[in-house]
Motif scaffolding. Structure first.
Motif, mmCIF file in Angstrom:
data_model
loop_
_atom_site.group_PDB
_atom_site.id
_atom_site.type_symbol
_atom_site.label_atom_id
_atom_site.label_comp_id
_atom_site.label_asym_id
_atom_site.label_seq_id
_atom_site.Cartn_x
_atom_site.Cartn_y
_atom_site.Cartn_z
ATOM 1 N N THR A 136 0.459 -1.199 0.122
ATOM 2 C CA THR A 136 -0.007 -0.079 -0.079
ATOM 3 C C THR A 136 1.159 1.122 0.001
ATOM 4 O O THR A 136 1.190 2.521 -0.664
ATOM 5 N N GLY B 125 -5.269 3.156 1.673
ATOM 6 C CA GLY B 125 -5.218 2.666 0.283
ATOM 7 C C GLY B 125 -6.588 2.972 0.213
ATOM 8 O O GLY B 125 -7.706 3.409 0.841
ATOM 9 N N GLU C 48 -8.087 -1.013 -4.436
ATOM 10 C CA GLU C 48 -7.495 -2.524 -4.427
ATOM 11 C C GLU C 48 -8.027 -3.765 -4.591
ATOM 12 O O GLU C 48 -7.705 -4.578 -5.024
#
Length: 320
Positions: A98, A259, A264
């Motif tokens: 991240t 993040g 993601e």
């Protein structure tokens, strides 16, 4: 300046303490518990109650909190119920991914936003400014997950330029330049997906700041002295126009530690955002509380970093 920073850090301690209590209580209010998913028709209630007792889930909340925060201060956030590994180990495996995604995303964001904002502000109402404004409004209108899916379709499946998932190609040995390049190559598309949307607000702030600044008296004075136009913009106008962006740049830097959950998840990127989503779905409270606490601390640090950046950009501004 360093004395002021130290005072701000000391003031963050009670804020983190109060935030940790709220995080723990909200986690306890979530329906079920980490063992709810283990209940099967073949498991009797007494066995499940014994498991919960061994995990101290039947203790009063304040006792559970005291044990949790005491261990957290020592770097021990407990055991993940889903992965059966220490939470600190699990986070340690994901946070590096991240952080690198965050660094690349922020770099791309500002490398794109500052030139676009400068051009739009300097040549406002031109054709180029109208194109940039259209991009700005489109960026606000398109949801993140739809935009990310469009990039996957275009650059991944149609043009075959970037990989569409994961952090590294399976089978590549670590520790060499090929491995480093492959990891960076996997970062580019999710970072680009985040950056292209994140630039919209920065471009608009910078454009508005430049339009206002170039009408100020000090700009007219600089031009009357015969200072070249490029120098007027780079030395006088840009420095004052960048202040609104600098005021929240710290949040951009530290906020990405959490993040982008959508980015993601869509790119199957094993980072903190994806871990948070999977932990919430699995009711893995030890991981959820640790991650939210980490995100909260990052937000507080973001406020401090923003103040430091503001004082660097404009020496007249001092951290109060």
């Amino acid at each position: 300046m360093w004395k002021t920073i130290a005072k701000r850090v000391i003031l963050m301690i009670p804020q983190i303490f109060i935030f940790s209590i709220l995080v723990f209580l909200f986690a306890k209010l979530m329906p079920g518990d980490p063992f709810t998913g283990l209940i099967t028709p073949n498991m009797d209630a007494q066995t499940m109650e014994t498991i919960r007792q061994q995990a101290s889930l039947n203790d009063p909340w304040y006792i559970q909190y005291t044990n949790w925060i005491g261990n957290a201060l020592q770097g021990d956030f407990g055991q993940s119920y889903t992965y059966s590994v220490p939470v600190s180990t699990l986070i340690g495996q994901r946070i590096g991914n991240t952080i690198w995604l965050s660094v690349v995303s922020v770099l791309i964001t500002y490398l794109l936003a500052i030139p676009l904002g400068m051009y739009a502000g300097r040549h406002n109402d031109s054709l180029g400014d109208k194109v940039i404004s259209f991009y700005h409004y489109a960026g606000f209108a398109v949801p993140t997950f739809i935009f990310a899916l469009l990039l996957i379709w275009l650059f991944g499946y149609t043009l075959h330029i970037f990989p569409t998932r994961g952090v590294v190609t399976t089978g590549i040995a670590s520790g060499n330049l090929a491995y480093i390049w492959d990891r960076f190559y996997h970062l580019l598309l999710p970072a680009l997906a985040y950056a292209l949307l994140a630039t919209t607000s920065i471009v608009q702030y910078l454009r508005a700041g430049i339009i206002d600044a170039k009408q100020e008296d000090y700009v007219r004075t600089a031009r009357s002295k015969g200072i070249p136009e490029n120098k007027v913009y780079s030395k006088h106008i840009f420095r004052n126009s960048i202040l609104p962006i600098a005021s929240f740049s710290g949040y951009d830097i530290t906020g990405l530690i959490g993040g982008s959950i959508f980015i993601e998840s869509i790119f199957s990127f094993p980072g903190m955002g994806q871990l948070f989503i999977s932990s919430v779905g699995a009711r893995d409270y030890s991981v959820v509380t640790a991650l939210i606490l980490l995100f909260g601390v990052a937000a507080l640090l973001g406020a401090l970093v923003s103040d430091i950046i503001m004082s660097i950009v404009d020496p007249r501004i001092r951290i109060e």
